[in-house]
Design an enzyme around this catalytic site. Structure first.
Site, short mmCIF file in Angstrom:
data_model
loop_
_atom_site.label_atom_id
_atom_site.label_comp_id
_atom_site.label_asym_id
_atom_site.label_seq_id
_atom_site.Cartn_x
_atom_site.Cartn_y
_atom_site.Cartn_z
N ASP A 162 92.35 24.42 20.32
CA ASP A 162 91.70 25.72 20.33
C ASP A 162 90.82 25.90 21.58
O ASP A 162 89.64 26.21 21.48
CB ASP A 162 90.86 25.81 19.05
N ASN A 413 90.44 13.94 18.31
CA ASN A 413 89.84 15.02 17.54
C ASN A 413 90.84 15.58 16.55
O ASN A 413 91.90 16.08 16.94
CB ASN A 413 89.37 16.16 18.45
N GLU A 414 90.49 15.48 15.28
CA GLU A 414 91.26 16.08 14.18
C GLU A 414 92.74 15.74 14.19
O GLU A 414 93.60 16.62 14.06
CB GLU A 414 91.05 17.60 14.16
N ASN A 467 84.36 17.07 11.04
CA ASN A 467 84.33 18.47 11.46
C ASN A 467 84.52 19.31 10.20
O ASN A 467 85.58 19.25 9.58
CB ASN A 467 85.48 18.77 12.43
N TYR A 469 84.00 23.09 7.97
CA TYR A 469 83.83 24.55 8.08
C TYR A 469 83.71 25.21 6.71
O TYR A 469 84.30 26.26 6.47
CB TYR A 469 84.98 25.12 8.90
N TYR A 473 86.14 28.57 7.40
CA TYR A 473 87.57 28.57 7.09
C TYR A 473 87.79 28.42 5.58
O TYR A 473 88.87 28.74 5.08
CB TYR A 473 88.29 27.45 7.85
N GLU A 504 81.18 18.68 13.80
CA GLU A 504 81.35 20.13 13.97
C GLU A 504 80.94 20.84 12.70
O GLU A 504 81.35 20.42 11.60
CB GLU A 504 82.82 20.51 14.27
N TRP A 549 79.11 23.33 16.20
CA TRP A 549 80.23 23.82 16.99
C TRP A 549 79.97 25.30 17.25
O TRP A 549 79.92 26.05 16.31
CB TRP A 549 81.55 23.64 16.24
N LYS A 568 81.97 30.73 18.30
CA LYS A 568 81.06 29.92 17.49
C LYS A 568 79.86 29.41 18.30
O LYS A 568 79.06 28.63 17.80
CB LYS A 568 81.81 28.75 16.85
C1 GCB Z 1 87.89 22.56 15.01
C2 GCB Z 1 88.28 22.00 16.33
C3 GCB Z 1 87.74 22.83 17.47
C4 GCB Z 1 87.88 24.32 17.16
C5 GCB Z 1 87.08 24.62 15.92
C6 GCB Z 1 87.18 26.09 15.51
O1 GCB Z 1 87.91 21.91 14.00
O2 GCB Z 1 87.94 20.67 16.48
O3 GCB Z 1 88.43 22.48 18.63
O4 GCB Z 1 87.48 25.12 18.22
O5 GCB Z 1 87.55 23.86 14.87
O6 GCB Z 1 86.34 26.86 15.92
O7 GCB Z 1 88.12 26.42 14.81
#
Ligand code: GCB
Length: 594
Positions: A162, A413-414, A467, A469, A473, A504, A549, A568
């Site tokens: 992303d 990462n992820e 990470n 959300y 999300y 994150e 993040w 973000k």
């Molecule tokens: C994540 C990723 C990061 C994205 C972020 C997002 O988990 O590691 O690269 O930018 O989410 O904002 O969706």
């Protein structure tokens, strides 16, 4: 590989500035031998910078394939008899370099340096034409991965991460000299024992069989505090001034290659004396528990893209200090070496990440609406991808192991982390990282699809890096449900006996969008989202780090969830604070408590 520096035996000449630049949309330059002469249809482009946003032209921004850079450098007359080296801080994602008609270097990987000994191809006092072809294609064999699609409208780069696929010569280019017999490598490992400190060093040298090595450690005032002889040794400082978070105290380690009384080569390495250790659920720096506050960042700026810029290096650090951040993660690739030097000098703590991002085809299918393919397989990320990943780790550790600011390696990462294939892929990479650097903990940033109970890779890691959300999300707009879910998951992770860093957490926020009844995308929602997370973190002792993040809004590829990029950021792309900045500042500066 030692960084270029000026000294009694070494000199450097910068090649930064305007170069000739030409896209090669039909991919004909390599066959036609474009390096053999002047680029015929070139325009000027700055180095360092990404080329994508320079020309107000979608064909340049979305170019897939080769791009050519060319300049002419005059080799200093005084370098006669010296070894001459051409060095690139990075070329994204791969490059071939020619000096006049001769190929001198080839490098894969867009975020680590490479160099070529060009002594045989240049004449001191004379000009040398330097031509570089930079290729930005991502494939199953590259780090990060991607796929080039052939469409009726031309080739299109698909990628699974992303952030915008910026390309070009992102970092400084140097021509430098060393003596023929020269130092070519150094590793330091530091220790603390009460008030005393040790600096263990090992140097590599070329053509130096009959030569001696002298090591001198000087304090910040230039006073000699310890000396040693030999290619490897230990320097002891009785009353050491340690490097610590917030205070980037450095010594200078001067390494001299000697021929009797004569100085053959000399190199100075700044050294911070500190220790790092994971013990139980604590992350210790110099034996003291450390809590990470800060951000996942990006190298991302308007117009220059991923081009390194000292102005924003200083400004971002000032904003981090203002807000009370003590650390950041180099999401999602190794940053310019200047950034780490600055972190060393200023006591900023760094989690250093490879460019292994986007190795998760379940996530890619979900985010890009593509049919799902296996992540790790002979047809997708297979042996070649694995080898590229191992090489990315080798180059990261080789480049950054002497930086006191770097306290933790993040090797991906992820990635997919809940399958047998992922275990088979990652176990050797964890082993490799520890073999290359036994002094630092190793981890990877886990993603939500492999929540507590599903993830299978954390057993290889020293630290749990998450990470998450919740409230974005998942449970978007419902911070009550999000709080419950976040706490339930973190409570699970806390039973693993390892420290947890939330690497994150964040919510997209359009600066200036305000609401009295906060909904996602508003400044008020970002504020409440962060406050909710902080309540949960404070209830779970194992959480020793919070990295929001992101530090700033940044460019991405197109997508329905992106409004001129990822929003973000706690700061806008041009570094204005959103309301959330005040929440973080109060918390991290301890203003709420006073
Ligand atoms: C994540 C990723 C990061 C994205 C972020 C997002 O988990 O590691 O690269 O930018 O989410 O904002 O969706």
């Amino acid at each position: 590989m030692l960084r270029p520096q000026d000294g009694p035996t070494r000199e450097r000449k910068s090649l930064d500035g305007l170069w000739q630049f030409q896209l090669d949309p039909d991919g004909v330059g390599r066959t036609a031998g474009w390096w053999r002469g002047r680029l015929r249809e070139a325009r000027e482009a700055p180095v360092p910078a990404s080329y994508n946003d320079l020309f107000a032209d979608a064909a340049v921004r979305d170019h897939v394939g080769d791009a050519w850079y060319q300049t002419t450098v005059r080799v200093p007359r005084g370098w006669a008899g010296q070894r001459v080296v051409l060095r690139f801080g990075a070329a994204t994602h791969r490059a071939v370099v020619w000096v006049d008609d001769v190929e001198v270097a080839r490098h894969e990987g867009g975020y680590t340096p490479f160099e070529a000994d060009v002594t045989a191809h240049v004449r001191p006092g004379g000009p040398a034409r330097v031509t570089v072809v930079v290729n930005n294609e991502l494939s199953w064999e590259s780090i990060p991965p991607g796929e080039v699609e052939e469409t009726p409208r031309g080739r299109r780069q698909v990628y699974f991460h992303d952030f915008f696929n910026y390309a070009g010569l992102h970092r400084s280019v140097w021509l430098y000299s060393t003596p023929r017999a020269h130092l070519d490598d150094v590793t330091v490992v530091t220790g603390l024992d009460g008030a005393a400190g040790t600096v263990q060093y090992t140097v590599g040298a070329v053509d130096a069989d009959s030569l001696g090595v002298r090591a001198v450690l000087r304090d910040a005032e230039g006073v000699e505090v310890a000396t040693a002889h030999g290619a490897t040794g230990v320097l002891e400082v009785a009353e050491v001034h340690p490097w610590r978070p917030g205070e980037g105290h450095l010594y200078d380690l001067e390494l001299a290659l000697t021929d009797g009384p004569e100085l053959v080569d000399s190199y100075v390495l700044p050294v911070g004396v500190r220790t790092v250790e994971v013990r139980g659920q604590q992350f210790l720096i110099n034996g003291e528990p450390f809590s990470f506050t800060g951000f996942g960042k990006h190298e991302d700026l308007p117009v220059r893209g991923k081009g390194h810029d000292d102005v924003f290096l200083v400004h971002d650090a000032a904003l981090m200090r203002w807000i009370g951040a003590n650390s950041f993660r180099t999401a999602h690739y190794p940053y310019a070496e200047e950034v780490l030097d600055f972190a060393d000098r200023n006591g900023i703590v760094v989690i250093d990440e490879t460019a292994a991002v986007g190795q998760n085809m379940t996530l890619a299918a979900f985010a890009l609406g593509r049919p799902e393919v296996p992540t790790f397989s002979a047809e997708t990320i297979g042996e070649a991808g694995h080898a590229a990943h191992a090489q990315a780790i080798r180059e990261l550790v080789a480049r950054d192991r002497n930086h006191p600011s770097v306290v933790l390696w993040s090797i991906a990462n992820e990635p997919e982390s809940d399958t047998d294939e992922a275990c088979a892929y990652f176990e050797p990479l964890f082993d490799l990282t520890r073999e290359l650097d036994p002094t630092r903990p190793v981890g990877f940033a886990n993603m939500m699809f492999s929540a507590y109970g599903r993830d299978r890779l954390h057993r290889y890691a020293d630290v749990v890096m998450l990470n998450r959300y919740y409230g974005w999300y998942r449970h978007a707009g419902d911070l009550v449900a999000a709080e419950e879910a976040l706490e339930a998951e973190l409570t699970g992770w806390a039973t693993e006996g390892k420290p947890i860093i939330v690497t994150e957490y964040g919510a997209d926020t359009v600066a200036g969008l305000h609401q009295v009844t906060p909904m996602p995308w508003s400044e008020e929602y970002q504020v409440e989202f962060l406050e909710m997370h902080h309540r949960v973190f404070d209830r779970i002792d194992a959480v020793v780090g919070e990295h929001v993040w992101n530090f700033a809004d940044f460019a991405t590829g197109p997508g329905t969830g992106r409004v001129d990029g990822n929003r973000k950021g706690v700061f806008t792309r041009d570094r204005r604070p959103k309301a959330a900045a005040q929440v973080l500042r109060r918390r991290w500066q301890g203003l709420d408590r006073s």
